[in-house]
Scaffold this motif. Structure first.
Motif, PDB file in Angstrom:
ATOM      1  N   ASN A   1       0.826  -1.210   0.000  1.00  0.00           N
ATOM      2  CA  ASN A   1       0.000   0.000   0.000  1.00  0.00           C
ATOM      3  C   ASN A   1       0.861   1.261   0.000  1.00  0.00           C
ATOM      4  N   TYR A   2       1.967   1.205   0.733  1.00  0.00           N
ATOM      5  CA  TYR A   2       2.862   2.367   0.748  1.00  0.00           C
ATOM      6  C   TYR A   2       3.456   2.606  -0.638  1.00  0.00           C
ATOM      7  N   MET A   3       3.888   1.538  -1.294  1.00  0.00           N
ATOM      8  CA  MET A   3       4.484   1.694  -2.619  1.00  0.00           C
ATOM      9  C   MET A   3       3.447   2.150  -3.649  1.00  0.00           C
ATOM     10  N   ASP A   4       2.184   1.791  -3.437  1.00  0.00           N
ATOM     11  CA  ASP A   4       1.120   2.226  -4.346  1.00  0.00           C
ATOM     12  C   ASP A   4       0.703   3.675  -4.109  1.00  0.00           C
ATOM     13  N   THR A   5       0.641   4.074  -2.831  1.00  0.00           N
ATOM     14  CA  THR A   5       0.029   5.369  -2.504  1.00  0.00           C
ATOM     15  C   THR A   5       0.962   6.371  -1.840  1.00  0.00           C
ATOM     16  N   GLY A   6       2.119   5.891  -1.335  1.00  0.00           N
ATOM     17  CA  GLY A   6       3.001   6.779  -0.592  1.00  0.00           C
ATOM     18  C   GLY A   6       2.523   7.036   0.824  1.00  0.00           C
ATOM     19  N   LYS A   7       1.510   6.282   1.282  1.00  0.00           N
ATOM     20  CA  LYS A   7       0.943   6.506   2.610  1.00  0.00           C
ATOM     21  C   LYS A   7       1.244   5.336   3.541  1.00  0.00           C
ATOM     22  N   LEU A   8       1.576   5.656   4.795  1.00  0.00           N
ATOM     23  CA  LEU A   8       1.785   4.639   5.819  1.00  0.00           C
ATOM     24  C   LEU A   8       0.448   4.320   6.491  1.00  0.00           C
ATOM     25  N   PRO A   9       0.348   3.175   7.154  1.00  0.00           N
ATOM     26  CA  PRO A   9      -0.920   2.806   7.793  1.00  0.00           C
ATOM     27  C   PRO A   9      -1.368   3.826   8.832  1.00  0.00           C
ATOM     28  N   GLN A  10      -2.669   4.022   8.899  1.00  0.00           N
ATOM     29  CA  GLN A  10      -3.290   4.866   9.906  1.00  0.00           C
ATOM     30  C   GLN A  10      -4.022   3.983  10.908  1.00  0.00           C
ATOM     31  N   ASN A  11      -4.473   4.590  12.000  1.00  0.00           N
ATOM     32  CA  ASN A  11      -5.184   3.815  13.012  1.00  0.00           C
ATOM     33  C   ASN A  11      -6.416   3.150  12.396  1.00  0.00           C
ATOM     34  N   ASN A  12      -6.631   1.884  12.768  1.00  0.00           N
ATOM     35  CA  ASN A  12      -7.735   1.063  12.246  1.00  0.00           C
ATOM     36  C   ASN A  12      -7.597   0.768  10.758  1.00  0.00           C
ATOM     37  N   GLU A  13      -6.370   0.821  10.248  1.00  0.00           N
ATOM     38  CA  GLU A  13      -6.145   0.404   8.857  1.00  0.00           C
ATOM     39  C   GLU A  13      -6.659  -1.018   8.696  1.00  0.00           C
ATOM     40  N   ASP A  14      -7.537  -1.217   7.730  1.00  0.00           N
ATOM     41  CA  ASP A  14      -8.244  -2.485   7.605  1.00  0.00           C
ATOM     42  C   ASP A  14      -7.664  -3.313   6.463  1.00  0.00           C
ATOM     43  N   TYR A  15      -7.146  -4.491   6.781  1.00  0.00           N
ATOM     44  CA  TYR A  15      -6.583  -5.385   5.782  1.00  0.00           C
ATOM     45  C   TYR A  15      -7.474  -6.601   5.539  1.00  0.00           C
ATOM     46  N   GLY A  16      -8.757  -6.411   5.742  1.00  0.00           N
ATOM     47  CA  GLY A  16      -9.715  -7.433   5.353  1.00  0.00           C
ATOM     48  C   GLY A  16      -9.938  -8.521   6.381  1.00  0.00           C
ATOM     49  N   GLU A  17     -10.655  -9.549   5.942  1.00  0.00           N
ATOM     50  CA  GLU A  17     -11.058 -10.618   6.853  1.00  0.00           C
ATOM     51  C   GLU A  17      -9.866 -11.329   7.473  1.00  0.00           C
ATOM     52  N   TYR A  18      -8.797 -11.518   6.693  1.00  0.00           N
ATOM     53  CA  TYR A  18      -7.627 -12.225   7.222  1.00  0.00           C
ATOM     54  C   TYR A  18      -6.728 -11.284   8.023  1.00  0.00           C
ATOM     55  N   GLY A  19      -6.417 -10.136   7.456  1.00  0.00           N
ATOM     56  CA  GLY A  19      -5.453  -9.238   8.097  1.00  0.00           C
ATOM     57  C   GLY A  19      -5.994  -8.433   9.252  1.00  0.00           C
ATOM     58  N   GLY A  20      -7.301  -8.164   9.262  1.00  0.00           N
ATOM     59  CA  GLY A  20      -7.878  -7.404  10.359  1.00  0.00           C
ATOM     60  C   GLY A  20      -7.445  -5.943  10.369  1.00  0.00           C
ATOM     61  N   LYS A  21      -7.569  -5.320  11.530  1.00  0.00           N
ATOM     62  CA  LYS A  21      -7.264  -3.897  11.666  1.00  0.00           C
ATOM     63  C   LYS A  21      -6.031  -3.676  12.545  1.00  0.00           C
ATOM     64  N   LEU A  22      -5.198  -2.734  12.109  1.00  0.00           N
ATOM     65  CA  LEU A  22      -4.021  -2.353  12.887  1.00  0.00           C
ATOM     66  C   LEU A  22      -4.379  -1.241  13.867  1.00  0.00           C
ATOM     67  N   ILE A  23      -3.765  -1.302  15.035  1.00  0.00           N
ATOM     68  CA  ILE A  23      -3.879  -0.214  16.007  1.00  0.00           C
ATOM     69  C   ILE A  23      -2.624   0.642  15.876  1.00  0.00           C
ATOM     70  N   VAL A  24      -2.800   1.897  15.477  1.00  0.00           N
ATOM     71  CA  VAL A  24      -1.681   2.820  15.321  1.00  0.00           C
ATOM     72  C   VAL A  24      -1.918   4.001  16.252  1.00  0.00           C
ATOM     73  N   GLU A  25      -1.059   4.152  17.235  1.00  0.00           N
ATOM     74  CA  GLU A  25      -1.270   5.190  18.238  1.00  0.00           C
ATOM     75  C   GLU A  25      -0.702   6.530  17.784  1.00  0.00           C
ATOM     76  N   ASP A  26      -1.526   7.581  17.883  1.00  0.00           N
ATOM     77  CA  ASP A  26      -1.078   8.964  17.644  1.00  0.00           C
ATOM     78  C   ASP A  26      -0.356   9.129  16.313  1.00  0.00           C
ATOM     79  N   ASN A  27      -0.895   8.510  15.264  1.00  0.00           N
ATOM     80  CA  ASN A  27      -0.293   8.619  13.933  1.00  0.00           C
ATOM     81  C   ASN A  27       1.184   8.250  13.936  1.00  0.00           C
ATOM     82  N   GLY A  28       1.533   7.265  14.761  1.00  0.00           N
ATOM     83  CA  GLY A  28       2.918   6.848  14.873  1.00  0.00           C
ATOM     84  C   GLY A  28       3.339   5.935  13.734  1.00  0.00           C
ATOM     85  N   THR A  29       4.497   5.317  13.886  1.00  0.00           N
ATOM     86  CA  THR A  29       5.036   4.440  12.847  1.00  0.00           C
ATOM     87  C   THR A  29       5.129   2.994  13.326  1.00  0.00           C
TER      88      THR A  29
END
Length: 366
Positions: free
Chosen positions: A319-347
């Motif tokens: 996704n980063y290589m496609d859009t230049g954007k890093l994951p945000q809080n609750n980034e959703d990777y679907g049924e298998y990947g689920g959602k990431l917890i990203v605190e305070d727009n961190g890395t």
């Protein structure tokens, strides 16, 4: 007379034509527009952020597959075998190619450095790293980034490097504190305990260890008799716990912060016929620990799904290589990947942890 009637009829037809033409012209006039609201008048659309749907993002099917190399701290470990399965699934879903999934047979940061340098030479678009030494790997990660390779870490981070993002499991301090609280409860706030880790060069594991020690320090009747590092070598860990059992006959529990530790400690405890006298807890895989949980050697276990971690790391990199954007809080990777917890727009993105007991340990296949 006839001529007069004809003229009269022509005049009537002409009048009708003019009326019809006039009505048509009136219908074609633009309708009056309502006055603009102050908000609409003041809005400057020239600097609006583009919506996600407006991003210049190529669909996966419209581009060549990205070449991704993955370097883990120990090849052959079941934990990383499951992570590999998740990574391969994500590569298929996101049109990427895993050109290498490799690492040393036992923890060796120098070999990891060599593998990363090889991937740079091979023209990898992205490299994912789980490192044995968070500090020693920094120059090599930075070298890859300078070469235009997108570097992500997963499982074990190198936060002081130039890596773009880390996909890992629950906050190290939180998971360590949870293990510490469980340990206090299980030993009833008194007695001798030992702590185990993978490698002392891992910042993630060290933070988890420190969090356990921070909890235990509040209980003066609990004595930490030793802290052992096995470099994620199962046989070495078994031997270390056997020695601890012989050296400290009053030992009540062993807590490990690496997935190798709980099953290795449990094996040593069973071999010494100490089931019911010494407990093993910590971070571990249900597939490796279920028999010890059933036997009561491991009362509870903490882990996350390493397959999900591998999946999300690849998905985040693509996704980063496609859009230049890093994951945000609750980034959703679907049924298998689920959602990431990203605190305070961190890395750093966290996947959720799971507590395994007799009641649920057989519900999982990793």
């Amino acid at each position: 007379m006839k001529r007069t009637k004809l003229v009269t009829m022509m005049a009537l037809v002409l009048t009708l034509i003019m009326m019809i033409t006039g009505c048509g012209s009136k219908a074609e006039e633009p309708a009056a527009q309502p006055a603009a609201t102050p908000a609409a008048e003041d809005k400057d659309t020239s600097s609006e952020e583009p919506k996600a749907s407006d991003d210049a993002q190529k669909s996966a099917a419209d581009r060549e597959p990205y070449k991704i190399g993955i370097v883990v701290k120990q090849m052959g470990a079941p934990y990383f075998d499951y992570a590999a399965e998740g990574a391969k699934k994500a590569a298929k879903d996101y049109n990427a190619e895993i050109i290498s999934y490799t690492g040393p047979s036992s923890e060796d940061v120098n070999q990891e450095i060599t593998f990363i340098e090889d991937l740079i030479t091979q023209g990898a678009d992205a490299i994912l790293v789980s490192t044995a030494d968070s500090t020693a790997i920094i120059p090599t990660i930075n070298k890859a980034m300078e070469a235009g390779v997108a570097v992500f870490t997963f499982d074990i981070d190198s936060p002081d490097s130039d890596r773009l993002f880390c996909v890992t499991a629950g906050n190290s301090e939180e998971s360590g504190a949870a293990i510490g609280e469980s340990l206090v409860k299980l030993v009833e706030e008194k007695g001798q305990v030992a702590l185990l880790t993978g490698g002392l060069g891992s910042e993630t594991l060290n933070r988890r260890l420190d969090a356990i020690k921070g909890v235990l320090s509040k209980y003066p009747d609990i004595e930490v008799v030793a802290t052992e590092a096995c470099d994620d070598n199962f046989e070495k860990c078994v031997s270390q716990v056997e020695n601890l059992i012989q050296t400290y006959p009053d030992l009540k529990a062993v807590a490990g912060v690496s997935s190798v530790n709980p099953p290795a400690a449990a094996m040593a405890i069973q071999s010494a016929n100490k089931t019911g006298q010494i407990m093993s807890i910590g971070i571990g895989m249900p597939s490796q620990c279920s028999e010890y949980i059933d036997a009561g050697v491991i009362p509870e276990l903490t882990l996350w799904d390493p397959g999900v971690m591998g999946y999300d790391a690849v998905a985040a990199a693509v996704n980063y290589m496609d859009t230049g954007k890093l994951p945000q809080n609750n980034e959703d990777y679907g049924e298998y990947g689920g959602k990431l917890i990203v605190e305070d727009n961190g890395t750093v993105g966290y996947i959720p942890s799971i507590i395994f007991t007799k009641e649920n340990v057989h519900d999982y296949d990793f």
